[in-house]
Design a protein around this motif. Structure first.
Motif, PDB file in Angstrom:
ATOM      1  N   LEU A 186       4.522 -82.397 -78.039  1.00  8.81           N
ATOM      2  CA  LEU A 186       5.352 -81.745 -77.364  1.00  8.81           C
ATOM      3  C   LEU A 186       6.772 -82.795 -77.343  1.00  8.81           C
ATOM      4  N   GLU A 246       9.963 -83.552 -76.210  1.00  2.00           N
ATOM      5  CA  GLU A 246      10.650 -83.726 -74.678  1.00  2.00           C
ATOM      6  C   GLU A 246      12.176 -83.776 -74.568  1.00  2.00           C
ATOM      7  N   GLU A 265      -2.032 -80.375 -70.743  1.00  2.00           N
ATOM      8  CA  GLU A 265      -0.570 -79.655 -70.944  1.00  2.00           C
ATOM      9  C   GLU A 265      -0.799 -78.235 -70.669  1.00  2.00           C
ATOM     10  N   SER A 276       1.798 -75.219 -69.173  1.00  2.00           N
ATOM     11  CA  SER A 276       3.179 -74.472 -69.254  1.00  2.00           C
ATOM     12  C   SER A 276       3.163 -73.199 -68.407  1.00  2.00           C
ATOM     13  N   THR A 326       6.262 -77.649 -67.885  1.00  2.00           N
ATOM     14  CA  THR A 326       5.054 -78.125 -68.362  1.00  2.00           C
ATOM     15  C   THR A 326       4.447 -79.247 -67.734  1.00  2.00           C
ATOM     16  N   ALA A 361       2.124 -82.388 -67.872  1.00  2.00           N
ATOM     17  CA  ALA A 361       1.392 -83.052 -69.117  1.00  2.00           C
ATOM     18  C   ALA A 361       1.037 -84.336 -68.680  1.00  2.00           C
ATOM     19  N   SER A 362      -0.235 -84.523 -69.159  1.00  2.00           N
ATOM     20  CA  SER A 362      -0.766 -85.936 -68.556  1.00  2.00           C
ATOM     21  C   SER A 362      -1.750 -86.095 -69.610  1.00  2.00           C
TER      22      SER A 362
END
Length: 107
Positions: free
Chosen positions: A2, A4, A59, A61, A94, A96-97
């Motif tokens: 992704l 960013e 992730e 979204s 989104t 995200a982790s």
């Protein structure tokens, strides 16, 4: 992977949300970096039933409504103000982790 936005904001509670809102009102895309300790809570809220896979990357979204689940996490209640700022706009969020962050971009 992704890609960013450049505007990165570290989590500092209300101050981070204020800074995020200011950037968004100027039309800038942002990354709001959240505390590492919230990874498990993000997985539990955004991918129910995946607790056994909590170490896997997350992730997800959606529109600003995804922030409802994030704002329900203890310590992240100020995220509700960010959600309110984005309501009725054309932004994509989104979550995200395992390095927890919110990425807010134009659709």
């Amino acid at each position: 992977m992704l890609k960013e936005p450049v505007a990165r904001i570290g989590w500092s509670g209300r101050r981070a949300v204020d800074e995020s809102i200011a950037h968004l009102r100027e039309g800038a895309e942002i990354v709001l970096e959240l505390p590492l300790a919230v990874h498990h809570a993000l997985v539990a809220r955004l991918r129910p039933g995946a607790a056994s896979r909590e170490s896997e990357p997350l992730e997800v979204s959606d529109g600003p409504e995804i922030l409802d689940a994030v704002a329900d996490i203890a310590g992240l209640e100020d995220i509700a103000r960010l959600r309110d700022c984005l309501k009725g706009t054309d932004w994509r969020v989104t979550v995200a982790s395992p390095h927890p962050r919110l990425i807010v971009r134009h659709r």
